[in-house]
Design an enzyme around this catalytic site. Sequence first.
Site, mmCIF file in Angstrom:
data_model
loop_
_atom_site.group_PDB
_atom_site.id
_atom_site.type_symbol
_atom_site.label_atom_id
_atom_site.label_comp_id
_atom_site.label_asym_id
_atom_site.label_seq_id
_atom_site.Cartn_x
_atom_site.Cartn_y
_atom_site.Cartn_z
ATOM 1 N N GLU A 1 12.871 -21.897 14.433
ATOM 2 C CA GLU A 1 11.853 -20.869 14.207
ATOM 3 C C GLU A 1 10.856 -20.738 15.360
ATOM 4 O OE1 GLU A 1 10.311 -24.717 12.802
ATOM 5 O OE2 GLU A 1 12.111 -23.586 12.314
ATOM 6 N N VAL B 1 14.024 -25.758 7.520
ATOM 7 C CA VAL B 1 12.962 -25.809 8.526
ATOM 8 C C VAL B 1 13.381 -26.665 9.715
ATOM 9 C CG1 VAL B 1 10.583 -26.547 8.981
ATOM 10 C CG2 VAL B 1 11.165 -25.365 6.858
ATOM 11 N N ASP C 1 3.904 -1.816 49.838
ATOM 12 C CA ASP C 1 2.471 -2.105 49.864
ATOM 13 C C ASP C 1 1.596 -0.857 49.784
ATOM 14 O OD1 ASP C 1 2.970 -1.051 52.337
ATOM 15 O OD2 ASP C 1 2.479 -2.858 53.462
ATOM 16 N N ASN D 1 13.918 -34.134 13.595
ATOM 17 C CA ASN D 1 13.605 -32.871 14.264
ATOM 18 C C ASN D 1 12.439 -33.048 15.244
ATOM 19 O OD1 ASN D 1 14.046 -30.005 14.523
ATOM 20 N ND2 ASN D 1 12.078 -29.749 13.520
ATOM 21 N N ASP E 1 10.608 -4.533 53.274
ATOM 22 C CA ASP E 1 9.934 -3.988 54.446
ATOM 23 C C ASP E 1 10.052 -5.004 55.575
ATOM 24 O OD1 ASP E 1 9.055 -1.637 53.226
ATOM 25 O OD2 ASP E 1 7.309 -2.630 52.380
#
Length: 914
Positions: A289, A284, A650, A749, A331
């Site tokens: 995870e 773990v 647009d 951890n 544009d």
Amino acid sequence: MPEKYKWHLLDIEEIFNILNTSRNGLKKEDVIVLQKKYGLNEIADKKQISPLKLFLSQFKNVLILILIAATGISLILGNIIDAIIIFIVVILCTTIGFLLEYRSEKAIKALIEISAPNATVLRDGTEVKIPVKEVVPGDILILHAGDKVAADARVIESYDLTIDESILTGESEPVKKDTITLKEDVLIAERTNMVYAGTIVLHGRGVGVVTDTSIWTEFGKIADMLSTDDVEDTPLKKRINQIGKKLSIAYIFIITVLFVIGVISRPSVNQIVALIIWSVSLAVAIVPETLPLIITGTLALGAQKMSKNKAIVRRLYAVETLGCITAICSDKTGTLTKNEMTVRKIYVDNQKINVTGTGYEPKGEFIDETGEKIDISQNNSLNMALTIATLCNDSKILYEDGNYRITGNPTDGALVVLAEKASLSKDILEGRYKRVGEIPFERERKRMTTIYHDTSSDKKFVFVKGAPEMLLSLTSFIYTDKDGKDFIKEMAPEDKDKILFISDQMATEALRVIAVAYRYIDNDNNKDETFIAEDIEKDLIFVGLFGMIDPPRDEVKDAIIQCKKAGIRPIMITGDHKLTAMAIAKELGMMEENDENKVLTGVDLEKMDEKDLEYLANDIVVYSRVLPIHKLKIIDALKKRGNIVAMTGDGINDAPALKKSDIGIAMNSGTDVAKEGSDMVLTDNNFATIVSAIKEGRTIYDNIRKYLVYIFSYGFSEVVILAASFFIGLFLFKEPLYPLMAIQILLANIVIEDLPALGLGVDPARPDIMRQRPRNPNEPILTKTAIGLLVVMIATISIGCTVIFFKYLQNLTKAQTMVFATFILYEMINAFICRSDKYSLAKIEFFSNKWLILGVIGSILLMLLVIQIHFIGQFFYMVPLSLMDWCTALLIALTIIITTEIFKAFSVRVRNTS
């Protein structure tokens, strides 16, 4: 909802009475009551996850369930303290996972809210733009081409209103709408006086009274049955999931092997239980995870940050794709320029006229070529040109809070402002001329036509404005002012050549040129006419040209420079004249003086086959006089040359190109259809915002890479340290050795990952982030340099912690404490090293990331709290350390600076010589 009426069978006045509304719309106080009564005009997601369900879903993680099982085993065996601590860690892990996911969900929801389409309605007789969800029954809905219909409505005005109802009826043929009350009940597809939520306005404009909203609309009934919350993972998340799965398999294999060897060598019950808890806890602790979740959260929060900088990301994958962009097809009007059109020059009746004044304030003078002020009242040609320009127009001038602004199209607005400068009021003109029909502007047609009845002369006029070359192809005559009287003569070829020459002259001055023309048609007041373009847009009488300027945005010049340094090609796509486009492009630095060969027109594109365009695609800078359909050809050609393309748009006809591009960018002022087909919406319509978003996208991806290097550095290091000590102990000391206990691993951890790692996720952009070539979308997340740095880190940490462990092994508890302290210090230093895989620590601004600094300080304080306070440390099998012990741990940890600096210097030298 009250009784369901068959609205298509009711007269308009009857509907007004039922809904208690009028042609002026609802009153504000009525709207509040109706919103409470009917709720929001949206379809709620039935499968929306509540916070409680979101929290409980964290326990679906297999490894979390295994850890809970380990807690139960500890309780059965009487290891109460271990069980409590492991369970606390489980709660912490799931809570952090919940908070990250909940925050991510809120960020995504906020972005959807921001980019939600708007609707134009009449409230108290005034046009207002509101979010679609605020529309209520009784609202008067204003519809224009490109709008997505906000609710079911009965049509009360129609001007060539044409709707695409295929999403609702399955019929591909567009439906023309009218106001005629139907005499018998018919299917939805045949209700020509109704418009329905979710359908799209293709042509024309119209007005409707809203009859049904939310789940009571025809579309809502279907959506209510089919609602789903399926969301496709982003490409990055998929890759992270793959990495996570592979790592999980590798880690679990290693742990299983160690477990089996341990059980075989020492088959006691206590040893087996200790191995179970240690193995599960290690899995773990070192298997990432929650990595996909954290990645998604990082992307969502990055997108939220972009939205504050006026770039709303509608799809998360766009964030990572931004870093790969090699070409931006933009544009011109409003994106590269300010979209504040002002008429500067006029050409009528062989006369060139200059106009003074700026912006939308209707103040200015008309000056002839000699510098003399023109008496407008005596100039029939100018008056006729201004009349056409004003009436062939849907814009208006508004004066609010001491400022003038225009509604509608800026080009149209500039013409209305020009007429006001000549004291030619649109309101007064519309009092004399009554509009009886129109053919809306479309990019393919490059013109707009309105039909008016002149009540003073009882004549019917066709007024047309559009691109000069387009209008001249439909023109047969010229309007002149001869001795103060109207005079119409036939247009000769030399007349047409002269007009085109004047138009080109204006275009070279970066002026956008609009031509105006008109004609008379038969007036039959008793005839319900349907106006067809081919019938009325012919044999026109040319009147004049208007040259207007839309100045480039100041910030765009710098953005263009940034693009070029970043290996991104800015490309202009415009419907304007070639010369106008070139003038703007040169002013912005997109092209040089002698780059005429880098321009293609729509006519050129029509003549070219796909291979020819593909051959030229990487050289063309400007595409002028193009149609929306040409954008698809341009995208295809660029993609075939290996480009990752961003495309702006647009209009409703831009939607296919926006979808086909790698990043479709819609303007906030654009149609709802364009927005829905896009990946990103610009709230300020600014090219510079696109470049800022690319920078942010590059930074986010860069930070994800830093984060991965960081967590992998301690994950792999834990495996190496624990595996090495296990085998050394097993074969040299006749029993396995554990440099870190199960709960110490879990504690490390939590301390290491969740504070400094989150700080790395928001690391500021590297100074050279926009001087790097665009990232190849197929390249691995971890580059060769990053992997090399990772190997050096793992080797340094593993050797250092193993040396510390065996140095203090006489006292196992102290040895484990020293390994824990050294490991944490390694990773605190590592967090800063991971900010760059090539720059030395000395070149990285130390204080530029306050969140990382706070995270490291927080982690160190937690470490000191656990180790130095015996009451707390005993629960984690640790003892307080002396000052000498801390100095030893720190000196060992500092070795990682030496090894990584050597690696960075070596890798830079290799890159420079290659």
